[in-house]
Scaffold this motif. Structure first.
Motif, PDB file in Angstrom:
ATOM      1  N   PRO A 106       0.775  -1.241   0.000  1.00  0.00           N
ATOM      2  CA  PRO A 106       0.000   0.000   0.000  1.00  0.00           C
ATOM      3  C   PRO A 106       0.807   1.292   0.000  1.00  0.00           C
ATOM      4  CG  PRO A 106      -0.258  -1.154   2.097  1.00  0.00           C
ATOM      5  CD  PRO A 106       0.566  -2.040   1.225  1.00  0.00           C
ATOM      6  N   VAL A 158      -7.679  15.482  -6.256  1.00  0.00           N
ATOM      7  CA  VAL A 158      -8.920  14.698  -6.154  1.00  0.00           C
ATOM      8  C   VAL A 158      -8.532  13.303  -5.667  1.00  0.00           C
ATOM      9  CG1 VAL A 158     -10.938  13.828  -7.396  1.00  0.00           C
ATOM     10  CG2 VAL A 158      -9.897  16.026  -8.061  1.00  0.00           C
ATOM     11  N   GLY A 159      -8.950  12.954  -4.452  1.00  0.00           N
ATOM     12  CA  GLY A 159      -8.515  11.699  -3.820  1.00  0.00           C
ATOM     13  C   GLY A 159      -7.333  12.034  -2.923  1.00  0.00           C
ATOM     14  N   HIS A 162      -3.055   8.318   0.364  1.00  0.00           N
ATOM     15  CA  HIS A 162      -1.602   8.264   0.567  1.00  0.00           C
ATOM     16  C   HIS A 162      -0.865   9.101  -0.461  1.00  0.00           C
ATOM     17  CE1 HIS A 162      -2.688   4.272   2.566  1.00  0.00           C
ATOM     18  NE2 HIS A 162      -2.320   5.100   3.522  1.00  0.00           N
ATOM     19  N   ILE A 163      -1.204   8.903  -1.738  1.00  0.00           N
ATOM     20  CA  ILE A 163      -0.475   9.638  -2.783  1.00  0.00           C
ATOM     21  C   ILE A 163      -0.891  11.106  -2.780  1.00  0.00           C
ATOM     22  CG2 ILE A 163      -0.030   9.848  -5.263  1.00  0.00           C
ATOM     23  CD1 ILE A 163      -0.445   6.800  -5.467  1.00  0.00           C
ATOM     24  N   GLY A 164      -2.205  11.342  -2.736  1.00  0.00           N
ATOM     25  CA  GLY A 164      -2.699  12.718  -2.773  1.00  0.00           C
ATOM     26  C   GLY A 164      -2.076  13.572  -1.679  1.00  0.00           C
ATOM     27  N   PRO A 213      -8.807   5.627  -6.367  1.00  0.00           N
ATOM     28  CA  PRO A 213      -8.685   4.248  -6.865  1.00  0.00           C
ATOM     29  C   PRO A 213      -9.729   4.003  -7.955  1.00  0.00           C
ATOM     30  CG  PRO A 213      -9.863   4.284  -4.770  1.00  0.00           C
ATOM     31  CD  PRO A 213      -9.504   5.709  -5.075  1.00  0.00           C
ATOM     32  N   ALA A 217     -17.631   3.972  -8.629  1.00  0.00           N
ATOM     33  CA  ALA A 217     -17.944   5.405  -8.553  1.00  0.00           C
ATOM     34  C   ALA A 217     -16.920   6.268  -9.279  1.00  0.00           C
ATOM     35  CB  ALA A 217     -18.031   5.839  -7.097  1.00  0.00           C
ATOM     36  N   THR A 218     -15.684   5.807  -9.409  1.00  0.00           N
ATOM     37  CA  THR A 218     -14.674   6.665 -10.046  1.00  0.00           C
ATOM     38  C   THR A 218     -14.536   6.392 -11.546  1.00  0.00           C
ATOM     39  OG1 THR A 218     -12.828   5.153  -9.566  1.00  0.00           O
ATOM     40  CG2 THR A 218     -13.304   6.860  -7.927  1.00  0.00           C
ATOM     41  N   MET A 221     -15.511   9.234 -13.838  1.00  0.00           N
ATOM     42  CA  MET A 221     -15.934  10.371 -13.000  1.00  0.00           C
ATOM     43  C   MET A 221     -15.443  11.711 -13.551  1.00  0.00           C
ATOM     44  SD  MET A 221     -13.598  10.366  -9.509  1.00  0.00           S
ATOM     45  CE  MET A 221     -13.957  11.992  -8.889  1.00  0.00           C
ATOM     46  N   ARG A 241      -6.012   5.822 -12.489  1.00  0.00           N
ATOM     47  CA  ARG A 241      -6.377   4.715 -13.373  1.00  0.00           C
ATOM     48  C   ARG A 241      -6.981   5.305 -14.649  1.00  0.00           C
ATOM     49  NH1 ARG A 241      -3.234   2.101 -11.354  1.00  0.00           N
ATOM     50  NH2 ARG A 241      -3.393   0.157 -10.201  1.00  0.00           N
ATOM     51  N   VAL A 266      -1.794   6.767 -17.185  1.00  0.00           N
ATOM     52  CA  VAL A 266      -2.633   5.564 -17.177  1.00  0.00           C
ATOM     53  C   VAL A 266      -3.743   5.718 -18.208  1.00  0.00           C
ATOM     54  CG1 VAL A 266      -2.164   4.856 -14.795  1.00  0.00           C
ATOM     55  CG2 VAL A 266      -3.859   6.624 -15.232  1.00  0.00           C
ATOM     56  N   HIS A 293       2.556   4.282 -17.902  1.00  0.00           N
ATOM     57  CA  HIS A 293       2.186   3.753 -16.576  1.00  0.00           C
ATOM     58  C   HIS A 293       3.446   3.456 -15.737  1.00  0.00           C
ATOM     59  CE1 HIS A 293      -1.073   1.337 -14.209  1.00  0.00           C
ATOM     60  NE2 HIS A 293      -0.173   1.852 -13.394  1.00  0.00           N
ATOM     61  N   GLY A 295       4.304   5.641 -13.074  1.00  0.00           N
ATOM     62  CA  GLY A 295       4.241   6.457 -11.849  1.00  0.00           C
ATOM     63  C   GLY A 295       4.966   5.795 -10.686  1.00  0.00           C
TER      64      GLY A 295
HETATM   65  N1  LIG Z   1       0.434   5.434 -11.957  1.00  0.00           N
HETATM   66  C1  LIG Z   1       0.916   4.532 -11.143  1.00  0.00           C
HETATM   67  O1  LIG Z   1       1.919   3.886 -11.421  1.00  0.00           O
HETATM   68  C2  LIG Z   1       0.242   4.307  -9.836  1.00  0.00           C
HETATM   69  C3  LIG Z   1      -1.114   4.495  -9.693  1.00  0.00           C
HETATM   70  N2  LIG Z   1      -1.709   4.278  -8.488  1.00  0.00           N
HETATM   71  C4  LIG Z   1      -3.156   4.526  -8.379  1.00  0.00           C
HETATM   72  O2  LIG Z   1      -3.362   5.543  -7.420  1.00  0.00           O
HETATM   73  C5  LIG Z   1      -4.504   5.195  -6.638  1.00  0.00           C
HETATM   74  C6  LIG Z   1      -4.468   5.917  -5.324  1.00  0.00           C
HETATM   75  O3  LIG Z   1      -3.428   5.404  -4.523  1.00  0.00           O
HETATM   76  P1  LIG Z   1      -3.338   5.758  -2.954  1.00  0.00           P
HETATM   77  O4  LIG Z   1      -3.272   7.220  -2.757  1.00  0.00           O
HETATM   78  O5  LIG Z   1      -2.273   4.925  -2.396  1.00  0.00           O
HETATM   79  O6  LIG Z   1      -4.758   5.216  -2.464  1.00  0.00           O
HETATM   80  P2  LIG Z   1      -5.530   5.618  -1.140  1.00  0.00           P
HETATM   81  O7  LIG Z   1      -6.552   4.556  -0.953  1.00  0.00           O
HETATM   82  O8  LIG Z   1      -4.583   5.916  -0.051  1.00  0.00           O
HETATM   83  O9  LIG Z   1      -6.254   6.983  -1.532  1.00  0.00           O
HETATM   84  C7  LIG Z   1      -7.335   7.088  -2.400  1.00  0.00           C
HETATM   85  C8  LIG Z   1      -8.237   8.201  -1.917  1.00  0.00           C
HETATM   86  O10 LIG Z   1      -9.281   8.399  -2.878  1.00  0.00           O
HETATM   87  C9  LIG Z   1     -10.490   8.636  -2.162  1.00  0.00           C
HETATM   88  N3  LIG Z   1     -11.635   8.357  -3.017  1.00  0.00           N
HETATM   89  C10 LIG Z   1     -12.168   7.160  -3.345  1.00  0.00           C
HETATM   90  N4  LIG Z   1     -13.214   7.334  -4.167  1.00  0.00           N
HETATM   91  C11 LIG Z   1     -13.331   8.665  -4.386  1.00  0.00           C
HETATM   92  C12 LIG Z   1     -14.225   9.444  -5.142  1.00  0.00           C
HETATM   93  N5  LIG Z   1     -15.211   8.900  -5.846  1.00  0.00           N
HETATM   94  N6  LIG Z   1     -14.047  10.795  -5.127  1.00  0.00           N
HETATM   95  C13 LIG Z   1     -13.072  11.358  -4.396  1.00  0.00           C
HETATM   96  N7  LIG Z   1     -12.194  10.648  -3.648  1.00  0.00           N
HETATM   97  C14 LIG Z   1     -12.325   9.320  -3.650  1.00  0.00           C
HETATM   98  C15 LIG Z   1     -10.377   7.719  -0.950  1.00  0.00           C
HETATM   99  O11 LIG Z   1     -11.269   8.094   0.073  1.00  0.00           O
HETATM  100  C16 LIG Z   1      -8.912   7.872  -0.582  1.00  0.00           C
HETATM  101  O12 LIG Z   1      -8.704   8.924   0.323  1.00  0.00           O
HETATM  102  C17 LIG Z   1      -4.404   3.671  -6.533  1.00  0.00           C
HETATM  103  O13 LIG Z   1      -5.640   3.092  -6.243  1.00  0.00           O
HETATM  104  C18 LIG Z   1      -3.909   3.288  -7.911  1.00  0.00           C
HETATM  105  O14 LIG Z   1      -5.016   3.068  -8.748  1.00  0.00           O
HETATM  106  C19 LIG Z   1      -0.992   3.875  -7.401  1.00  0.00           C
HETATM  107  C20 LIG Z   1       0.364   3.672  -7.493  1.00  0.00           C
HETATM  108  C21 LIG Z   1       1.075   3.818  -8.725  1.00  0.00           C
END
Ligand SMILES: NC(=O)C1=CN([C@@H]2O[C@H](COP(=O)(O)OP(=O)(O)OC[C@H]3O[C@@H](n4cnc5c(N)ncnc54)[C@H](O)[C@@H]3O)[C@@H](O)[C@H]2O)C=CC1
Ligand SMILES: O=C(O)C(=O)COP(=O)(O)O
Length: 412
Positions: A106, A158-159, A162-164, A213, A217-218, A221, A241, A266, A293, A295
């Motif tokens: 994670p 938006v979101g 962890h990453i945001g 993620p 819903a996303t 969106m 994504r 992505v 892809h 990131g």
């Molecule tokens: N480009 C790449 O190589 C990478 C892409 N990712 C993508 O980034 C995504 C996010 O990663 P993390 O920040 O670690 O996940 P996370 O789970 O820590 O954060 C996601 C945030 O989005 C929010 N969220 C969910 N649905 C939403 C909606 N409809 N509107 C607004 N906010 C919403 C959640 O409440 C959460 O705070 C991953 O799920 C993955 O798909 C992750 C790592 C590498």
């Protein structure tokens, strides 16, 4: 589904796809696993089915889709590792009901994504994608027109997970104003402020970056309606994504100038591997940074992910611990030196546990320790006993007969 048997580690087949980092292979080897098959891409469906049918442990990244259909070929499959953050490519409910825990990493690539996004924000605000493209064609356009510092500009996240949040912290260090939108109430880091909803964020941001993620819903969106709410000439970054953004609407907005520039990592459809062609409506637009892809693709992140996910899979295989599984009841377990450990995964229906205990009393095997966790649909009970291998095998056979049993395993 026939129940798998317990056997030596050398018979446990580990299948690692999509160029999972060598640190994962080393971890498995160091833990005594020698039957390891590695692929540098996601295999085509037929090969994937064949390989999954042989595998006990499968490691993937974001590209391999473990649908219910694919999982149905995994007759021996006991655990899945997503060597990445996202687990949207896996049918988590089907895996759970097949008694297969799924583990991911994670946090290990969070920083890598955040650094790239902030760098892209600077590049977009300076019009670098267009200038770079012009220079490559022998052009020269030295001008400050449309070029801005990021200091003092507003970044809309938006979101805010962890990453945001990491993106926000780094952006603030550059003097940016950070606002965010999330469906959950989130603690603001630094001076970041929650927007009054997505529309408010879009109306105020110079750069919008997406970090949600993939969920029902996303998906989609971010389309025409959201683009229309953005400031004219503002920029969009998507490293979440590909399905989150309507890519045709974005291409149109980039052509018209409504969106000034974009950085996209992505895509709704991504190639299976490096030798396959990349096709997208964004190809050929000078104001877009396209990345394949990557990131999370830094050596630091991949090495750490390899270690982290392999450790979780090995721990489950050796010890039964499901701590931090994303789809499964989480059981943290002590080591079981000197005792035999039986794992029983079952549908969470009334009466299973009493039948489990009944097996031990009928066979006269004393229980040293018992650990139970349940999810609404699945229960996971781990029982430590002092027993001979023959007794353990007999208990396991009886446990397998209990209605609702999904899987049993013996760890000697
Ligand atoms: N480009 C790449 O190589 C990478 C892409 N990712 C993508 O980034 C995504 C996010 O990663 P993390 O920040 O670690 O996940 P996370 O789970 O820590 O954060 C996601 C945030 O989005 C929010 N969220 C969910 N649905 C939403 C909606 N409809 N509107 C607004 N906010 C919403 C959640 O409440 C959460 O705070 C991953 O799920 C993955 O798909 C992750 C790592 C590498
Ligand atoms: O961690 C994630 O969710 C990612 O998108 C990174 O995926 P990858 O391991 O680069 O295929």
């Amino acid at each position: 589904m026939s129940l798998p048997t317990s056997f030596p580690k050398s018979d446990i087949r580990v299948l690692l796809l999509e160029g999972v980092a060598p640190t994962a292979v080393e971890s498995f080897r160091n833990a005594g696993y020698s039957n390891i098959q590695v692929y540098d891409k996601s295999p085509p469906p037929e090969l994937l089915h064949q390989e999954i049918a042989q595998a006990h442990i499968v490691g993937i990244r974001s590209r391999t889709h473990l649908t219910a259909e694919v999982l149905s070929h995994g007759r021996r499959l006991m655990a899945v590792g997503a060597f990445c953050i996202g687990t949207n490519q896996i049918d988590l409910d089907t895996a759970e009901l097949a008694g297969i825990p799924v583990f991911n990493a994670p946090y290990s690539n969070t920083r890598s994504v955040a650094e790239l996004v902030v760098a892209e924000a600077i590049m977009l605000m300076r019009g670098i994608p267009q200038k770079n493209a012009q220079c490559h064609r022998g052009g020269w356009s030295k001008s400050a027109a449309g070029s801005h510092e990021v200091r003092g500009k507003t970044l809309g996240i938006v979101g805010y997970g962890h990453i945001g949040t990491q993106v926000g912290v780094i952006a603030e260090a550059l003097g940016m104003q950070v606002i965010f939108h999330d469906i959950e109430t989130k603690l603001s880091l630094g001076n970041a402020r929650m927007a009054m909803g997505l529309d408010d964020l879009l109306e105020r941001s110079d750069i919008v970056t997406l970090h949600v993620p993939e969920t029902p819903a996303t998906q989609g969106m971010f389309g025409q309606a959201q683009i229309a709410k953005m400031k004219t000439g503002a920029h969009l970054i998507n490293a979440s994504r590909g399905t989150v953004v309507d890519i045709d609407a974005l291409a149109e907005a980039l052509r018209s100038g409504k969106v000034g520039g974009a950085a996209v990592d992505v895509f709704p459809a991504e190639p299976q591997g490096n030798a396959d062609p990349f096709v997208s409506p964004l190809v050929g637009l000078d104001n877009v940074i396209l990345t394949p892809h990557i990131g999370g693709s830094t050596l630091e992140a991949q090495d750490n992910i390899g270690l982290e996910v392999a450790a979780k899979l090995i721990r489950y295989s050796d010890n039964g611990s499901t701590l931090s599984a994303v789809n499964f009841p989480e059981v943290t377990l002590p080591e079981h030196t000197g005792s035999t450990r039986l794992l029983h995964i079952h549908r969470n229906v009334p009466g299973v546990l009493s039948q489990v205990n009944d097996v031990f009393s009928r066979l006269g095997v004393n229980i040293d320790g018992q650990f139970l966790r349940t999810h609404p649909k699945v229960g996971y009970v781990v029982i430590d006993v002092t027993a001979t291998q023959e007794q353990a095998a007999q208990v396991r056979e009886e446990l397998g007969r209990i209605p609702g049993t999904l899987r049993t395993r013996v760890l000697y």
